[in-house]
Design a protein around this motif. Structure first.
Motif, short mmCIF file in Angstrom:
data_model
loop_
_atom_site.label_atom_id
_atom_site.label_comp_id
_atom_site.label_asym_id
_atom_site.label_seq_id
_atom_site.Cartn_x
_atom_site.Cartn_y
_atom_site.Cartn_z
N THR A 154 0.82 -1.22 0.00
CA THR A 154 0.00 0.00 0.00
C THR A 154 0.85 1.26 0.00
OG1 THR A 154 -0.14 -0.11 2.41
CG2 THR A 154 -1.91 -1.16 1.14
N GLU A 155 2.08 1.18 0.52
CA GLU A 155 2.95 2.36 0.55
C GLU A 155 3.79 2.37 -0.72
OE1 GLU A 155 5.18 2.24 4.13
OE2 GLU A 155 3.42 2.22 5.43
N ALA A 156 3.16 2.70 -1.82
CA ALA A 156 3.81 2.68 -3.12
C ALA A 156 3.91 4.08 -3.68
CB ALA A 156 3.03 1.78 -4.09
N SER A 157 5.01 4.34 -4.39
CA SER A 157 5.16 5.59 -5.12
C SER A 157 4.85 5.31 -6.59
CB SER A 157 6.59 6.12 -4.98
OG SER A 157 7.53 5.18 -5.47
N HIS A 158 4.31 6.32 -7.27
CA HIS A 158 3.89 6.17 -8.66
C HIS A 158 4.73 7.11 -9.52
CE1 HIS A 158 0.19 3.85 -7.59
NE2 HIS A 158 0.38 4.49 -6.45
N HIS A 159 5.22 6.59 -10.63
CA HIS A 159 6.15 7.32 -11.50
C HIS A 159 5.54 7.40 -12.89
CE1 HIS A 159 9.39 6.72 -8.43
NE2 HIS A 159 8.59 5.71 -8.13
N ILE A 160 5.49 8.62 -13.44
CA ILE A 160 4.73 8.87 -14.66
C ILE A 160 5.60 9.61 -15.66
CG2 ILE A 160 2.60 9.87 -15.60
CD1 ILE A 160 1.79 10.03 -12.48
N ALA A 161 5.53 9.20 -16.90
CA ALA A 161 6.12 9.94 -18.02
C ALA A 161 4.98 10.44 -18.88
CB ALA A 161 7.06 9.04 -18.83
N VAL A 162 4.90 11.75 -19.07
CA VAL A 162 3.79 12.32 -19.83
C VAL A 162 4.06 12.18 -21.32
CG1 VAL A 162 3.27 13.94 -17.98
CG2 VAL A 162 4.81 14.64 -19.81
N THR A 163 2.99 12.27 -22.10
CA THR A 163 3.12 12.16 -23.55
C THR A 163 3.75 13.41 -24.13
OG1 THR A 163 0.87 13.02 -23.80
CG2 THR A 163 1.13 10.62 -23.73
N SER A 164 4.27 13.29 -25.34
CA SER A 164 4.92 14.42 -26.00
C SER A 164 3.93 15.56 -26.20
CB SER A 164 5.48 13.96 -27.35
OG SER A 164 6.06 15.05 -28.04
N GLY A 165 4.36 16.77 -25.87
CA GLY A 165 3.52 17.94 -26.02
C GLY A 165 2.69 18.27 -24.79
N THR A 166 2.74 17.43 -23.76
CA THR A 166 1.97 17.67 -22.54
C THR A 166 2.81 18.48 -21.57
OG1 THR A 166 0.77 15.59 -22.81
CG2 THR A 166 0.74 16.61 -20.62
N GLY A 167 2.27 19.56 -21.04
CA GLY A 167 2.97 20.37 -20.06
C GLY A 167 3.01 19.67 -18.70
N VAL A 168 4.20 19.56 -18.13
CA VAL A 168 4.35 18.84 -16.87
C VAL A 168 3.59 19.53 -15.75
CG1 VAL A 168 6.01 18.07 -15.13
CG2 VAL A 168 6.57 17.87 -17.56
N THR A 169 3.70 20.85 -15.64
CA THR A 169 3.04 21.58 -14.56
C THR A 169 1.52 21.46 -14.68
OG1 THR A 169 4.88 23.13 -14.46
CG2 THR A 169 2.82 23.81 -13.43
N GLY A 170 0.99 21.68 -15.89
CA GLY A 170 -0.46 21.58 -16.08
C GLY A 170 -0.97 20.17 -15.81
N TYR A 171 -0.17 19.17 -16.22
CA TYR A 171 -0.57 17.78 -15.96
C TYR A 171 -0.62 17.51 -14.46
CZ TYR A 171 -0.38 12.68 -15.86
OH TYR A 171 -0.64 11.36 -15.61
N ALA A 172 0.40 17.99 -13.73
CA ALA A 172 0.42 17.76 -12.28
C ALA A 172 -0.76 18.43 -11.60
CB ALA A 172 1.74 18.28 -11.70
N ASP A 173 -1.12 19.64 -12.01
CA ASP A 173 -2.26 20.32 -11.40
C ASP A 173 -3.56 19.57 -11.65
OD1 ASP A 173 -0.55 22.28 -10.53
OD2 ASP A 173 -0.93 23.63 -12.23
N ALA A 174 -3.74 19.11 -12.89
CA ALA A 174 -4.96 18.37 -13.20
C ALA A 174 -5.01 17.04 -12.46
CB ALA A 174 -5.04 18.13 -14.71
#
Length: 585
Positions: A402-422
């Motif tokens: 249950t104590e897991a960290s999640h690691h994400i790579a966004v698709t090309s053209g996706t803003g990292v900050t906007g993705y994190a906020d959403a």
């Protein structure tokens, strides 16, 4: 309880003493034990990383010191060549000239050595005081033999260099010694001057290019100083690049977005009866997969297990999803791609006596789990005692993931900050927060090594430039009449500067070209030694950090050092009045 044994120098003696203590205590009262040898090994491993690095810079510094001291003393005696001619004219023998100049050189050398030893002690006081505090030691000081070795070594070097230079000048004919700097030098370098004169170059540049061949010994001394400065610069650039890759491998920060695992005590919030439920990793993963812009994604959970042959526990990192893109640098073998496989760091292989293709059994879970080692990964965390495997490998052992960290790579053209906020708006009900960047991108060790590299390299480059300055200044003083003739024939101050600066171009280019491969070779020796000191094998990608785009600027670094050292003598030559340069007695 702390126990001191009469004999405790080896692991066998410690084991025998520990057995005697355990037998004398009530049954079941001993939970565990730790040898002082283990603590000592840990402390030595932490400091052993610096040893190859400091040896490399220490040897460079010592060689540069010897070169500069010898060059300065030789130049100081060389500037008195005409005075030696006067002494010979009034009846001094060559032996008397040598004794006089060795004595003159030893007086300032003794003063400088005393001041240097005193300054070294003053600089060492805060370092030794901090070392005492960190390691709980006492009465750390510089050994007396170090002072004696420094004093004797410097004075012997000065005496030997002064003797050689004074003996060479003392053997000159009196008239030749009196004419130094006032007549054109004969013989050496004429062929180079004729060859340079045929090149389609301005005359001042051609005169400068031919100058090193007229004084090959002096050019060799300057070139050696530039060579070691270029080696230091090349080594430092490679060190910084390699340590950066090691930190990338340690941090595994290839992900654009990370949802950190909640802390172990995550749960109650506030003083009311309501409690925040623990985040469900399945729900977090579903929110991540549903978010617009999600590219690749995996989760990592850490559980504790024991392995036969190892004392204590190891970290088992269980992945859900494909983590091969997550920044895990492989030393050998391959990354896991199916259940039942595992990748482990080098220290794990060394401690368990296993290698790629062997199996290891994880105990301490609901039931033992056997994994096959398929890869050796670069990861110095937890002293390298980690196991990376797929979460489905541990299904039968029913670990708490249950104590897991999640690691994400966004698709090309996706803003990292906007993705994190959403994504955070979707994760808010689950009690976790996403943020940009990896989990761990820094290290005090790397900052320290990079700072030491920069400081020591700057010092060595400055010393190399001073060596060039000293040699060019001596050469310019000896050529003062020749420079006066050139200026009388119409050479402008700017052309004079160009002639003096060009005189070190060949030396700087050759020394820089030789210094780069030597610096690369030094880097290739020091980096693996640093890894071995902490039980890590470094992959070729960490060592082979020099690229074609970097080699050429590094090779030109020797030219830069030479130009910096020759700039002040060039200005002095340009400012010298023609009548003063031509004046003779």
């Amino acid at each position: 309880m702390l126990y001191r044994f009469t004999d405790a120098g080896t692991a066998a003696q410690i084991a025998a003493g520990g057995k005697a203590v355990t037998e004398s205590l009530p049954p079941g009262s001993t939970v565990g034990e730790q040898s002082w040898l283990t603590v000592k090994k840990t402390a030595e491993r932490d400091t052993a990383l610096y040893v190859p690095f400091l040896i490399a810079f220490g040897v460079l510094g010592l060689v540069m010191s010897v070169l500069i001291v010898g060059n300065v003393v030789a130049s100081a005696v060389g500037t008195g060549t005409r005075r030696i001619g006067v002494l010979k004219a009034v009846g001094f023998t060559p032996a008397q000239v040598v004794r006089a100049y060795v004595g003159q050189a030893l007086i300032p050398a003794a003063v400088g050595t005393a001041l240097g030893v005193l300054a070294g002690h003053l600089l060492a006081v805060p370092v030794l005081a901090e070392t005492e505090e960190v390691y709980g030691a006492s009465s750390l000081a510089i050994a007396p033999w170090v002072d004696l070795a420094v004093i004797a070594g410097v004075l012997c070097l000065v005496a030997a260099t002064a003797w050689a230079s004074a003996w060479r000048a003392g053997r000159l004919r009196t008239v030749d010694a009196l004419a130094v700097g006032r007549t054109a030098s004969a013989g050496r370098g004429r062929w180079a001057a004729r060859l340079a004169g045929r090149l389609p170059l301005p005359q001042p540049v051609a005169l400068g290019l031919a100058r090193p061949f007229a004084r090959p010994a002096r050019a060799l001394a300057m070139g050696t100083a530039i060579l070691f400065g270029s080696v230091a610069v090349t080594f430092t650039v490679g060190m910084g690049a390699s340590l950066g890759q090691v930190m990338e491998a340690r941090a595994h920060d290839a992900a654009d977005i990370v949802v950190p695992a909640p802390p172990p005590d995550f749960g109650p919030r506030g003083s009311g009866p309501e409690k925040q439920p623990r985040a469900d990793p399945v729900a977090v993963a579903a929110a991540v997969e549903a978010a617009a812009g999600t590219g690749k994604h995996y989760s990592a959970a850490k559980v504790r297990a024991t392995v036969s042959g190892l004392t204590g526990t190891v970290n088992v990192i269980a992945f859900t999803g494909d983590a091969s893109w997550g920044g895990y640098t492989m030393v050998s073998g391959r990354w896991i791609d199916r259940p039942g496989e595992a990748a482990v760091p080098t220290p794990f292989l060394a401690a368990t006596g296993t290698r790629i293709g062997d199996t290891a059994t994880l105990n301490g879970l609901a039931e033992p789990v056997t994994v096959r080692i398929v890869g050796e990964v670069l990861d110095p965390r937890n002293d390298g005692l980690q196991v990376f495997t797929d979460a489905s490998t541990l299904t039968a052992a029913r670990p708490d993931l249950t104590e897991a960290s999640h690691h994400i790579a966004v698709t090309s053209g996706t803003g990292v900050t906007g993705y994190a906020d959403a994504l955070n708006r979707d994760l808010a009900p689950l009690g976790v927060t996403a943020r940009a960047g990896g989990l761990d991108t820094g290290s005090d060790m790397v900052v320290t090594l990079n700072a030491l590299s920069a400081i020591l390299t700057t010092m060595l480059v400055a010393v190399a430039a001073l060596g060039v300055l000293n040699g060019v200044l001596l050469d310019t003083r000896e050529r003062v009449r020749e420079i006066g003739v050139h200026k009388a024939l119409g050479m402008t101050p700017r052309q004079t500067v160009a002639m003096v600066l060009t005189s070190v171009v060949v030396t700087g280019l050759v020394a820089g070209a030789l210094g780069v491969p030597l610096g690369v070779a030094l880097h290739g020796w020091v980096l693996p030694a640093m890894g071995d000191s902490v039980g890590l094998r470094l992959p070729g990608s960490v060592i082979a950090v020099y690229h074609g785009a970097e080699v050429l600027p590094l090779a030109l670094g020797g030219l830069l050092i030479a130009t910096l050292g020759a700039f002040l003598p060039a200005g002095w030559a340009a400012r010298t009045r023609t009548a003063t340069a031509l004046r003779t007695e």
